[in-house]
Design an enzyme around this catalytic site. Sequence first.
Site, PDB file in Angstrom:
ATOM      1  N   GLY A 266     -17.639  21.734  -0.844  1.00  0.00           N
ATOM      2  CA  GLY A 266     -18.449  20.964  -1.789  1.00  0.00           C
ATOM      3  C   GLY A 266     -18.995  19.684  -1.192  1.00  0.00           C
TER       4      GLY A 266
ATOM      5  N   LEU B 218     -22.108  18.908  -1.273  1.00  0.00           N
ATOM      6  CA  LEU B 218     -23.079  19.643  -0.458  1.00  0.00           C
ATOM      7  C   LEU B 218     -24.235  18.770   0.023  1.00  0.00           C
ATOM      8  CD1 LEU B 218     -23.264  23.027  -2.430  1.00  0.00           C
ATOM      9  CD2 LEU B 218     -21.691  22.346  -0.612  1.00  0.00           C
TER      10      LEU B 218
ATOM     11  N   HIS C  23     -25.151  22.424   4.489  1.00  0.00           N
ATOM     12  CA  HIS C  23     -24.657  23.570   3.714  1.00  0.00           C
ATOM     13  C   HIS C  23     -25.821  24.440   3.238  1.00  0.00           C
ATOM     14  CE1 HIS C  23     -21.463  20.433   2.789  1.00  0.00           C
ATOM     15  NE2 HIS C  23     -20.756  21.398   3.329  1.00  0.00           N
TER      16      HIS C  23
ATOM     17  N   GLY D  61     -21.051  26.606  10.129  1.00  0.00           N
ATOM     18  CA  GLY D  61     -21.856  25.663  10.900  1.00  0.00           C
ATOM     19  C   GLY D  61     -21.237  25.348  12.260  1.00  0.00           C
TER      20      GLY D  61
ATOM     21  N   SER E 154     -22.670  15.486   7.173  1.00  0.00           N
ATOM     22  CA  SER E 154     -21.277  15.777   6.850  1.00  0.00           C
ATOM     23  C   SER E 154     -20.971  15.173   5.487  1.00  0.00           C
ATOM     24  CB  SER E 154     -20.370  15.152   7.913  1.00  0.00           C
ATOM     25  OG  SER E 154     -19.031  15.133   7.458  1.00  0.00           O
TER      26      SER E 154
HETATM   27  N1  LIG Z   1     -24.604  19.308   9.467  1.00  0.00           N
HETATM   28  C1  LIG Z   1     -24.275  20.583   9.303  1.00  0.00           C
HETATM   29  N2  LIG Z   1     -25.095  21.557   9.762  1.00  0.00           N
HETATM   30  C2  LIG Z   1     -24.770  22.866   9.615  1.00  0.00           C
HETATM   31  N3  LIG Z   1     -23.642  23.305   9.017  1.00  0.00           N
HETATM   32  C3  LIG Z   1     -22.804  22.365   8.537  1.00  0.00           C
HETATM   33  C4  LIG Z   1     -23.076  20.972   8.654  1.00  0.00           C
HETATM   34  N4  LIG Z   1     -22.051  20.279   8.093  1.00  0.00           N
HETATM   35  C5  LIG Z   1     -21.182  21.193   7.641  1.00  0.00           C
HETATM   36  N5  LIG Z   1     -21.623  22.440   7.912  1.00  0.00           N
HETATM   37  C6  LIG Z   1     -20.919  23.697   7.643  1.00  0.00           C
HETATM   38  O1  LIG Z   1     -20.745  23.866   6.253  1.00  0.00           O
HETATM   39  C7  LIG Z   1     -19.543  24.608   6.028  1.00  0.00           C
HETATM   40  C8  LIG Z   1     -18.728  23.879   5.018  1.00  0.00           C
HETATM   41  O2  LIG Z   1     -18.313  22.641   5.573  1.00  0.00           O
HETATM   42  P1  LIG Z   1     -17.680  21.468   4.759  1.00  0.00           P
HETATM   43  O3  LIG Z   1     -17.750  21.781   3.307  1.00  0.00           O
HETATM   44  O4  LIG Z   1     -16.377  21.084   5.348  1.00  0.00           O
HETATM   45  O5  LIG Z   1     -18.736  20.321   4.970  1.00  0.00           O
HETATM   46  P2  LIG Z   1     -18.756  19.127   5.961  1.00  0.00           P
HETATM   47  O6  LIG Z   1     -19.990  18.385   5.729  1.00  0.00           O
HETATM   48  O7  LIG Z   1     -18.422  19.656   7.322  1.00  0.00           O
HETATM   49  O8  LIG Z   1     -17.617  18.247   5.409  1.00  0.00           O
HETATM   50  P3  LIG Z   1     -16.624  17.350   6.192  1.00  0.00           P
HETATM   51  O9  LIG Z   1     -16.853  15.991   5.661  1.00  0.00           O
HETATM   52  O10 LIG Z   1     -15.344  18.009   5.791  1.00  0.00           O
HETATM   53  O11 LIG Z   1     -16.901  17.460   7.649  1.00  0.00           O
HETATM   54  C9  LIG Z   1     -18.836  24.720   7.370  1.00  0.00           C
HETATM   55  O12 LIG Z   1     -19.111  25.994   7.925  1.00  0.00           O
HETATM   56  C10 LIG Z   1     -19.502  23.637   8.169  1.00  0.00           C
HETATM   57  O13 LIG Z   1     -19.488  23.853   9.571  1.00  0.00           O
END
Ligand SMILES: Nc1ncnc2c1ncn2[C@@H]1O[C@H](COP(=O)(O)OP(=O)(O)OP(=O)(O)O)[C@@H](O)[C@H]1O
EC number: 6.3.2.1
Length: 280
Positions: free
Chosen positions: A31, A33, A37, A149, A187
């Site tokens: 989440g 998002l 995502h 990702g 992120s």
């Molecule tokens: N900038 C990005 N580009 C592409 N994919 C992403 C990116 N950030 C996260 N993802 C992918 O989205 C999916 C869900 O990730 P998550 O919900 O943990 O988000 P996050 O932004 O990575 O959060 P966190 O703050 O935990 O790093 C994972 O497969 C992650 O690699």
Amino acid sequence: MFIFKKVGDLDEYLQKRRADGDKIGFVPTMGALHEGHISLVARCKADGVLSVCSIFVNPTQFNDKNDLARYPVSTEADMELLLRAGCDVLFLPDVSEIYPGGEDKAPVYDFGYLDTILEGAQRPGHFKGVGQVVARLLQIVRPQKLYMGQKDYQQCMVVRRLLQIMGTDTELEICPIIREADGLAMSSRNRRLTEPQRTLAGIIYQCLVSIQAKQGTDNFALVRKECEELLRAKGLTPEYVSLADARDLRLLDNYEHNTLMVALIAARMGDIRLIDNILL
Ligand SMILES: Nc1ncnc2c1ncn2[C@@H]1O[C@H](COP(=O)(O)OP(=O)(O)OP(=O)(O)O)[C@@H](O)[C@H]1O
Ligand SMILES: CC(C)(CO)[C@@H](O)C(=O)[O-]
Ligand code: BAL
């Protein structure tokens, strides 16, 4: 967009779709998002498979319980983004749906070396939790394609291994890192940065680009030292600035010719932990 909170309801719906001949694409998330995502959902849609996204903040992968308590939650806004992206199905389970026998009873998968380095070393138990939740979600959704990702590079390697251990034929699609204008990898945790911190955090990507650009110097130790100094000068505390073989994450002391490499950085801005990587 169909929204399910119960495993049984999701399963009933997906069984019908499978019977209609649909293939399933799955985007697991925690989440809060952002465009990163949404790019995974877009990729899923471009592949012509039913797009199923899950939002579940998995407690078992948080080695630091304060990090879990502070993890951003924005479910209403997330639903709006997914609707606009044309997501077909959102799965919003609670902990008892994912771990019906209790968190302690979930099976543990052995990722060997992959769990001992980088994120595994900095966040003991993290990949054990990722393995538990991804395995459970895969058993529920049974997708043909799984979209993750590259930002979480080591997680992708762990999940690739998990798919082998589970013996499923789900294909892992590793999708490119979506970045802010200054290069900062998007992120969920970025939203906890103050405006000045947010501006300074752009240095992480600049460091990765300089590691990539300096591979001809053949002196990674020096490049690493320069990067650590640059990160500290911007108020970040580096946890690692590392170089690895991109295929198996074997850590490298120096650049290697004819090896596909990945440079990886983890750094803290106050209590906010940021990670990023680049292929070279
Ligand atoms: N900038 C990005 N580009 C592409 N994919 C992403 C990116 N950030 C996260 N993802 C992918 O989205 C999916 C869900 O990730 P998550 O919900 O943990 O988000 P996050 O932004 O990575 O959060 P966190 O703050 O935990 O790093 C994972 O497969 C992650 O690699
Ligand atoms: C894969 C994942 C959804 C498992 O909780 C999480 O680790 C993430 O969002 O990267
Ligand atoms: N994006 C990886 C999930 C985590 O930091 O726990």
